[in-house]
Design a protein around this motif. Structure first.
Motif, mmCIF file in Angstrom:
data_model
loop_
_atom_site.group_PDB
_atom_site.id
_atom_site.type_symbol
_atom_site.label_atom_id
_atom_site.label_comp_id
_atom_site.label_asym_id
_atom_site.label_seq_id
_atom_site.Cartn_x
_atom_site.Cartn_y
_atom_site.Cartn_z
ATOM 1 N N ASP A 1 16.772 -12.061 -32.368
ATOM 2 C CA ASP A 1 16.418 -10.874 -31.696
ATOM 3 C C ASP A 1 17.244 -9.617 -32.224
ATOM 4 O O ASP A 1 18.376 -9.111 -31.408
ATOM 5 C CB ASP A 1 16.641 -11.059 -30.243
ATOM 6 N N ARG B 1 15.865 -12.126 -22.943
ATOM 7 C CA ARG B 1 14.745 -12.819 -23.300
ATOM 8 C C ARG B 1 13.899 -12.826 -21.996
ATOM 9 O O ARG B 1 12.685 -12.730 -22.316
ATOM 10 C CB ARG B 1 14.952 -14.116 -23.799
ATOM 11 N N GLU C 1 12.287 -9.290 -21.996
ATOM 12 C CA GLU C 1 11.235 -9.520 -23.055
ATOM 13 C C GLU C 1 9.777 -10.053 -22.437
ATOM 14 O O GLU C 1 8.710 -9.507 -22.752
ATOM 15 C CB GLU C 1 11.811 -10.293 -24.294
ATOM 16 N N CYS D 1 11.184 -16.915 -25.538
ATOM 17 C CA CYS D 1 11.056 -15.510 -25.665
ATOM 18 C C CYS D 1 9.706 -15.124 -26.485
ATOM 19 O O CYS D 1 9.457 -16.125 -27.238
ATOM 20 C CB CYS D 1 12.098 -14.784 -25.865
ATOM 21 N N HIS E 1 9.986 -13.916 -29.325
ATOM 22 C CA HIS E 1 9.836 -14.311 -30.592
ATOM 23 C C HIS E 1 10.572 -15.698 -30.943
ATOM 24 O O HIS E 1 11.213 -15.950 -32.022
ATOM 25 C CB HIS E 1 11.338 -13.264 -31.090
HETATM 26 ZN ZN LIG Z 1 13.421 -12.298 -27.934
#
Ligand SMILES: [Zn+2]
Length: 214
Positions: free
Chosen positions: A160, A77, A80, A123, A125
């Motif tokens: 993820d 993460r 990311e 992150c 997401h």
């Molecule tokens: Zn992520």
């Protein structure tokens, strides 16, 4: 590419195996692998004291497994966030890159990266980023797939995993999106998006890997 041990640990962590028992079937859906591959890997993870497996009940991370998984998730993460914030990658194009980088990341590199990025907590997401000791903020345990008609909420995080991320981005659904559930059946859940008023169908195996806050 065949998922390796680290990918399994991350997936078990992400789908809730840090605090609850999860099933082989949920891992099969998350990693897009056969049930036989999952059984084989779970046996190995049990032998190495990363997970416990209670037949007919489920799989859960041990303290050792949880720490290892949290640190892998941290690496993934942080990369990311770096790819989006520092290199200007679009959010839907970072998963595979982070997947490669995380395996080459030492704890020192992760710490330096975290500091440079201002110690981000999430992150792109919506997933929590554990600290260098493997501690992390609580994350939602409520699966989109479990909701009923009339439930309202927003998408907190998407696992993820390329198949889930690509699917949801293709539908134009984003992390943070507010919705109302307007229909459900054995195959899909239909959401009305608050932002656009549009309705979208999300198939249940994917909706099982999307976590929400009500
Ligand atoms: Zn992520």
């Amino acid at each position: 590419m065949t998922p390796n041990k680290e990918d399994y640990l991350k997936m078990i962590f992400e789908i809730g195996g840090d605090t609850a028992l999860i099933s082989n079937k949920q891992i099969v859906a998350g990693l897009n692998v056969s049930a036989a591959s999952v059984s084989e890997m779970v046996t190995k993870l049990v032998e190495q004291d990363y997970v416990t497996h209670t037949p007919y009940q489920g799989i859960k991370l041990t303290a050792t497994g949880l720490k290892a998984a949290a640190l892998l998730v941290r690496n993934h993460r942080l990369w990311e966030v770096f790819l989006v914030n520092s290199l200007g990658y679009p959010v839907d194009a970072i998963h595979q890159e982070a997947e490669m980088l995380e395996h080459a990341t030492t704890p020192d590199m992760a710490d330096r990266l975290a500091r440079m990025l201002g110690n981000p907590l999430y992150c792109p997401h919506g997933g929590v980023i554990p600290d260098e000791d493997g501690h992390y903020l609580p994350q939602s345990r409520v699966r989109l797939a479990s909701l009923k008609v009339g439930d309202k909420g927003h998408i907190e995080r998407v696992v993820d995993e390329a198949a889930v991320i690509d699917y949801i981005f293709a539908l134009g659904v984003h992390v943070g999106e507010h919705f109302t559930v307007v229909a459900t059946n054995a195959e899909k859940i239909t959401l009305m998006l608050a932002r656009s008023g549009e309705q979208v169908d999300i198939d249940l195996p994917r909706a099982d890997h999307i976590f929400v806050q009500l």
